[in-house]
Motif scaffolding. Sequence first.
Motif, short mmCIF file in Angstrom:
data_model
loop_
_atom_site.label_atom_id
_atom_site.label_comp_id
_atom_site.label_asym_id
_atom_site.label_seq_id
_atom_site.Cartn_x
_atom_site.Cartn_y
_atom_site.Cartn_z
N LEU A 1 33.29 62.79 61.08
CA LEU A 1 32.87 64.07 60.50
C LEU A 1 31.42 64.01 59.97
N GLY A 2 30.78 62.85 60.17
CA GLY A 2 29.39 62.70 59.73
C GLY A 2 29.26 62.61 58.22
N LEU A 3 30.35 62.20 57.56
CA LEU A 3 30.31 62.10 56.09
C LEU A 3 30.23 60.62 55.69
N THR A 4 29.07 60.18 55.17
CA THR A 4 28.94 58.80 54.74
C THR A 4 29.28 58.72 53.26
N PRO A 5 30.24 57.84 52.87
CA PRO A 5 30.53 57.74 51.44
C PRO A 5 29.30 57.29 50.66
N TYR A 6 29.18 57.81 49.47
CA TYR A 6 28.02 57.52 48.62
C TYR A 6 28.13 56.11 48.04
N ASN A 7 27.00 55.40 47.99
CA ASN A 7 26.97 54.07 47.40
C ASN A 7 26.21 54.15 46.08
N GLU A 8 26.91 53.91 44.97
CA GLU A 8 26.29 54.05 43.64
C GLU A 8 25.15 53.07 43.41
N SER B 1 49.25 65.47 43.10
CA SER B 1 49.99 66.37 43.98
C SER B 1 50.04 65.82 45.42
N GLY B 2 50.96 66.34 46.21
CA GLY B 2 51.04 65.98 47.62
C GLY B 2 49.76 66.33 48.36
N GLU B 3 49.10 67.41 47.95
CA GLU B 3 47.85 67.82 48.60
C GLU B 3 46.75 66.79 48.35
N ALA B 4 46.73 66.23 47.12
CA ALA B 4 45.73 65.19 46.81
C ALA B 4 46.01 63.95 47.66
N ASP B 5 47.28 63.61 47.83
CA ASP B 5 47.64 62.46 48.68
C ASP B 5 47.20 62.69 50.12
N ALA B 6 47.38 63.92 50.59
CA ALA B 6 47.01 64.24 51.98
C ALA B 6 45.52 64.02 52.20
N ILE B 7 44.70 64.39 51.20
CA ILE B 7 43.24 64.18 51.30
C ILE B 7 42.92 62.69 51.22
N LEU B 8 43.58 62.01 50.25
CA LEU B 8 43.34 60.57 50.06
C LEU B 8 43.58 59.80 51.36
N ALA B 9 44.74 60.04 51.96
CA ALA B 9 45.13 59.26 53.13
C ALA B 9 44.46 59.77 54.40
N GLY B 10 44.27 61.09 54.48
CA GLY B 10 43.87 61.68 55.76
C GLY B 10 42.38 61.75 56.00
N LEU B 11 41.61 61.87 54.94
CA LEU B 11 40.16 62.08 55.15
C LEU B 11 39.43 60.76 55.44
N LYS B 12 39.87 59.69 54.74
CA LYS B 12 39.19 58.39 54.86
C LYS B 12 38.94 57.96 56.31
N PRO B 13 40.01 57.89 57.15
CA PRO B 13 39.78 57.37 58.50
C PRO B 13 38.93 58.30 59.37
N ARG B 14 38.71 59.54 58.91
CA ARG B 14 37.97 60.48 59.77
C ARG B 14 36.54 60.74 59.27
N LEU B 15 36.14 60.03 58.21
CA LEU B 15 34.83 60.33 57.62
C LEU B 15 33.68 60.15 58.59
N GLY C 1 33.90 55.74 48.52
CA GLY C 1 32.89 54.68 48.56
C GLY C 1 33.08 53.84 49.80
N LEU C 2 32.37 52.70 49.84
CA LEU C 2 32.44 51.83 51.01
C LEU C 2 32.77 50.41 50.59
N ASN C 3 33.63 49.77 51.39
CA ASN C 3 33.85 48.34 51.22
C ASN C 3 33.34 47.72 52.50
N GLY C 4 32.12 47.21 52.51
CA GLY C 4 31.47 46.83 53.77
C GLY C 4 31.24 48.09 54.58
N GLU C 5 31.86 48.15 55.76
CA GLU C 5 31.71 49.34 56.62
C GLU C 5 32.92 50.27 56.48
N VAL C 6 33.90 49.83 55.68
CA VAL C 6 35.16 50.57 55.64
C VAL C 6 35.18 51.56 54.47
N PRO C 7 35.41 52.85 54.74
CA PRO C 7 35.47 53.82 53.65
C PRO C 7 36.69 53.55 52.76
#
Length: 453
Positions: free
Chosen positions: A182-189, A165-179, A137-143
Amino acid sequence: MTAPVTKNDRITVYIEDLTHDGAGVAKVDGFPLFIQGGLPEEKAQVHVLKTLKNYGFAKIIEIIEPSPYRVEAPCPIFNQCGGCQLQHMSYEGQMTWKQNMVANVMKRIGKIDVPVHPVKGMTEPWHYRNKAQIPFGLNGEVPVAGFYKTKSHAIVDTDRCLIQSGEADAILAGLKPRLWALGLTPYNEQTKTGSLRHVVVRTAKTTNQVMVVLVTKGRKLKKKEEIIDVIRELVPNVTSIMQNINGQDTNVIFGNDTNLLWGEEVIEDHIGDVRFEISARSFYQVNPIQTKVLYDQALEYAALTGEETVIDAYCGIGTISLFLAKNAKSVMGVEIVPQAIEDAKRNAKLNGFTNTFFEAGPAEEVIPRWYKEGKTADVLMVDPPRKGCDEALLNTILEQKPKKVVYVSCNPATLARDLRILEDGGYKTQEVQPVDMFPHTAHCEAVAWLELV
Ligand SMILES: C[S@@+](CC[C@H](N)C(=O)[O-])C[C@H]1O[C@@H](n2cnc3c(N)ncnc32)[C@H](O)[C@@H]1O
């Protein structure tokens, strides 16, 4: 009952127990107060928040005498996240409470006097889950990405989770700053804008294969190749990258449309020596180490010699059925979700079993029909959802009287209710074995063994 306390009272209480969802329970002149964060054997000063006719809620102001089980919760977001309820209780304390809880429920609801064994817990009760469903999701402009707050859809942002798992942590920490890159806008409910809703990470602990599923609102991924590269960089052992499209305004995570972005469509995991192919949406037990413990217990209670016919009611993708198949003459599984039955059939083939049979439909309709057709069972295995067995299925058991019933349950209250019905109809519960499938949460799984007397 008139409440002996009113809103805003400050009182000292002794906490006796926990509710089924992990809140402390204290009684004031017999009137229960539910206290978030309170633990058994604790004396605390509390502030009454609200009173209803038969119970009330309070919050802790000060712990006067801490519970012998109290520990510092190791997770920094424990107080906000709705995932774990008992990290502030030692694991030993959790085991004691779960055993007592199951035993009390057997007596109180089931009126059953049965040995309830100490809980079979984990030696390493962390990072046990094999599936993370991470909302973005988004907090202001920050994923932001993490887990939902209790009873809410607000995302608690985090970079790691102690039960994932460690793999889930890697996605949690690693994907956010690169969204953004990568042209991926978090969805706003609220506004229903943006694209990335969830990332689901499934790990097969026995083979080290990993599946990452991007759940997006629309089909188009502008930078598909870059997204794949980043996921492969973050999770070097990923073997499957999938996209699921969910354009609906819903709380349900997956939509109906799933497609392959890279690698394989399934990952393979083993329970004992049985192989399972798991697709993006397959139901699969989330704690693989304890699943083996649970199924071993079910197998021990079933005491198969190779001559028995077994019915596995509520069989999911046939995990218990296939686990029992090599020790039985035949196993027939029934499950209401047709896709799960397709998975069960595929997995039976994958393992070369020829003595299994699966049918999709409601257990309470299919099993009576099987009996009419002469398809009977020496051992009946049931593993129903939280609401327990359907009454019609219990009636069929009482009419057909299989010699042995093994009941796997994720809800001790409905287990006790159903055991009472089976005992009234001629069965005797021999033993109950709780198994900790979900350390640090208030959930408790249990297996009961019944014999016809
Ligand atoms: C707790 S899961 C057990 C799955 C499986 N035994 C396992 O260990 O993975 C309960 C299963 O019951 C199925 N179910 C729910 N209601 C049902 C019904 N009336 N008849 C048959 N299956 C049902 C659910 O779809 C779910 O797969």
